[in-house]
Every structure is written in C-alpha cells, then in structure tokens.
Design a protein around this motif. Sequence first.
Motif, PDB file in Angstrom:
ATOM      1  N   VAL A  93       0.869  -1.249  -0.244  1.00 47.82           N
ATOM      2  CA  VAL A  93      -0.062  -0.260  -0.187  1.00 47.82           C
ATOM      3  C   VAL A  93       0.921   1.755  -0.213  1.00 47.82           C
ATOM      4  N   VAL A  94       1.553   1.502   0.493  1.00 49.14           N
ATOM      5  CA  VAL A  94       2.440   1.990   0.791  1.00 49.14           C
ATOM      6  C   VAL A  94       3.592   2.581   0.073  1.00 49.14           C
ATOM      7  N   GLY A  95       3.808   1.417  -1.066  1.00 46.08           N
ATOM      8  CA  GLY A  95       4.768   1.335  -2.393  1.00 46.08           C
ATOM      9  C   GLY A  95       4.071   1.717  -3.737  1.00 46.08           C
ATOM     10  N   ILE A  96       2.258   1.734  -3.033  1.00 46.24           N
ATOM     11  CA  ILE A  96       1.997   2.681  -4.797  1.00 46.24           C
ATOM     12  C   ILE A  96       1.529   3.880  -3.918  1.00 46.24           C
ATOM     13  N   VAL A  97       1.745   4.193  -2.810  1.00 42.55           N
ATOM     14  CA  VAL A  97       1.303   5.443  -2.468  1.00 42.55           C
ATOM     15  C   VAL A  97       2.541   6.534  -2.503  1.00 42.55           C
ATOM     16  N   GLN A  98       4.245   5.835  -2.248  1.00 45.27           N
ATOM     17  CA  GLN A  98       5.380   6.114  -2.949  1.00 45.27           C
ATOM     18  C   GLN A  98       5.020   6.827  -4.452  1.00 45.27           C
ATOM     19  N   ASN A  99       4.949   5.645  -5.334  1.00 47.22           N
ATOM     20  CA  ASN A  99       4.850   6.141  -6.418  1.00 47.22           C
ATOM     21  C   ASN A  99       4.173   7.049  -6.999  1.00 47.22           C
ATOM     22  N   ILE A 112       5.822   9.986  -9.179  1.00 46.06           N
ATOM     23  CA  ILE A 112       5.634  10.935 -10.609  1.00 46.06           C
ATOM     24  C   ILE A 112       5.578  12.545  -9.966  1.00 46.06           C
ATOM     25  N   TYR A 113       4.944  12.350  -9.450  1.00 46.55           N
ATOM     26  CA  TYR A 113       4.236  13.858  -8.987  1.00 46.55           C
ATOM     27  C   TYR A 113       5.785  15.219  -8.676  1.00 46.55           C
ATOM     28  N   MET A 148      11.522   8.720  -8.696  1.00 47.32           N
ATOM     29  CA  MET A 148      11.504   9.741  -8.285  1.00 47.32           C
ATOM     30  C   MET A 148      12.612   9.955  -9.751  1.00 47.32           C
ATOM     31  N   VAL A 149      13.251   9.493  -9.696  1.00 43.86           N
ATOM     32  CA  VAL A 149      15.653   9.767 -10.369  1.00 43.86           C
ATOM     33  C   VAL A 149      15.138   8.887 -12.163  1.00 43.86           C
ATOM     34  N   ILE A 150      14.322   7.746 -11.647  1.00 42.57           N
ATOM     35  CA  ILE A 150      13.708   6.394 -12.985  1.00 42.57           C
ATOM     36  C   ILE A 150      13.006   7.884 -13.349  1.00 42.57           C
ATOM     37  N   TYR A 151      11.436   7.917 -12.812  1.00 43.36           N
ATOM     38  CA  TYR A 151      10.195   8.689 -13.960  1.00 43.36           C
ATOM     39  C   TYR A 151      11.365   9.726 -14.220  1.00 43.36           C
TER      40      TYR A 151
END
Length: 296
Positions: free
Chosen positions: A81-87, A91-92, A178-181
Amino acid sequence: MMGGLSIQKQRRLIVFAFITVPLLLLLTFAYYPALELIRLSFTDWNGISAEKNFIGWANFKEVFSNPEIFGVFKNNVAYFVVGIVQNIAAIYFAVVLNGKLRGKNLFRLLLFLPYILNGVAVAYLFGYVYDTTNGSLNYMLGQLGFDKLSETSWLGNTSIVNYSLASIGFWRFMGFNMVIYLAALQSIPNDLYEAASIDGANGWQKFIYITLPNIYKIIELNLFLTVTGALEVFDLPFVLTRGGPAGASETFVLKIVETAFQFNNYGLASAMSVVLLLFVIIILSVQRYLLRGKGE
C-alpha cells in the motif's frame, strides 16, 4: 599473447570469452543455487547433518496449511500500500522537478539522498525517530498540539507497526523512483507538449494524454519492483522490531530466516523460499498479462 592468431580468430576468441565468462558466473551463482534450493525443499535437512532425507511435498503442505507461516503474508500488505503511494508521489515530484523550477537540481539531490544511505543505518536512525518517549516524531507532534498522537508507540502498536516500517521505505526509496520517472520524462519530445499547448490543452490534459502513455512502461516496471519489494522486506523489521510486537511485523522473508537459522529447519525454509519465488513469477506473469499492449 594472441600474436600468432589472425584478426578474425582473435575477435572470435574475445567474443567467446565475453559470452562464456558471464554465462559461467550466472550458472554458478544463480541457476545452480536455485536448483539446489528446489532440491533441498523436498528434504528434512537441518543445515548441519550430512543426511538429507527425501520427504516429498511435506514441506510445501506445511507452508500452506500452517497459518503461522503462510499467514505472515498479511503483514506485507502495508508495504504494498505504501509502495503504491510512494510511486504516485515519485511521479508527482518528477513532473514538478522536470519543469522550470528554480533550484530544481538541489531538490533532486535532497530527494535522492536517502537512497544512498545504508539500509541498516536508516533503520537505526528511524529507531530514534519513532522512540515513544524521546523520539523526534512524538516531540514534534507534541509541539504542534497533537497530544494524543505524541504518545503513540509507533513500533509497539500491532495495528500500525507495519505502516510505520513501510513509511521508512517510502522516505528512502521515493527519491530513487523519482529519478527513474524523471529520466523517462526527459525522453519525451517537447514538440508534443508544444503541439498540445497550441491545441489548447491544459496541464492535466497534457499529463493524461502525453506524459502517462509515454512513461507507461516505466510505471509497469516500478509497479513490479514495488510488489516484489513488498514481498521480500527483511532489513527494517529485522533491525527495528525483530518481528514484534507479538509477531505483528514479521514478514515472510523474516520467517524464512527464523525457520532456517533459529529452528534449523533448512528444508522447510527452502520450501518457503521456493514459494516466494513462485509468487514473484506469478505476479510478474499476471501483471504482464493484464497490462500487455498498453502504453504502446
């Protein structure tokens, strides 16, 4: 050394060496241990004795029938769940820092910095942050007027301990994602955004119809890494809680390590590892099936 060989033979020898050496390393340190793991999962080996008695599917039956083993997967849900929020957060920040923002390189560095820190050091750091009596988090909450929250035992409450631990992963890995995105965003031609602006598209429409489709494959990759990372969590609960309180933060990998090294049941631990590997393969296959053809 190869002076007596023709240029063509030298090239063939070099190509053969570049192919053979990595292949041997892969077979030695990846495929052979995996095959040995599968073989041990059908035995009752205790890790010490030379005897490795074949017991068939007994270890796998134990994994799926014993709630104390298979049931710990529920503790991994918080990390997913936290991993989804992290992604979403990654992206933001990637979109924001890809624009014309003053000092954006500094913000990129600050967000990426936690990723380069050692995982054990980060765990000990947050051990002080989450301390109930002298922790900086409860102190800050108390100063802000949240008196009830300032008395929370973040690592001692069975209902929130996994989310507290998963939040550490959020802080540590969000900058990496974030760096990957950000790299994916920088590969999108500016002409697309300029054409969309001429057609009257706003920022949200550009994000939905240009940004998301162009970074879809990266989102798919990070989603897979998020799911597998959630299944394979070990270092944070091992250092901070040892699976406590009352086993509330014990993850499946932590249970594998405990089964092998504390109870000396390497056969059962091997079976658990095989089950985990199969789960990862199944999740990857399902994800590829559900998301195939999208983002093309």
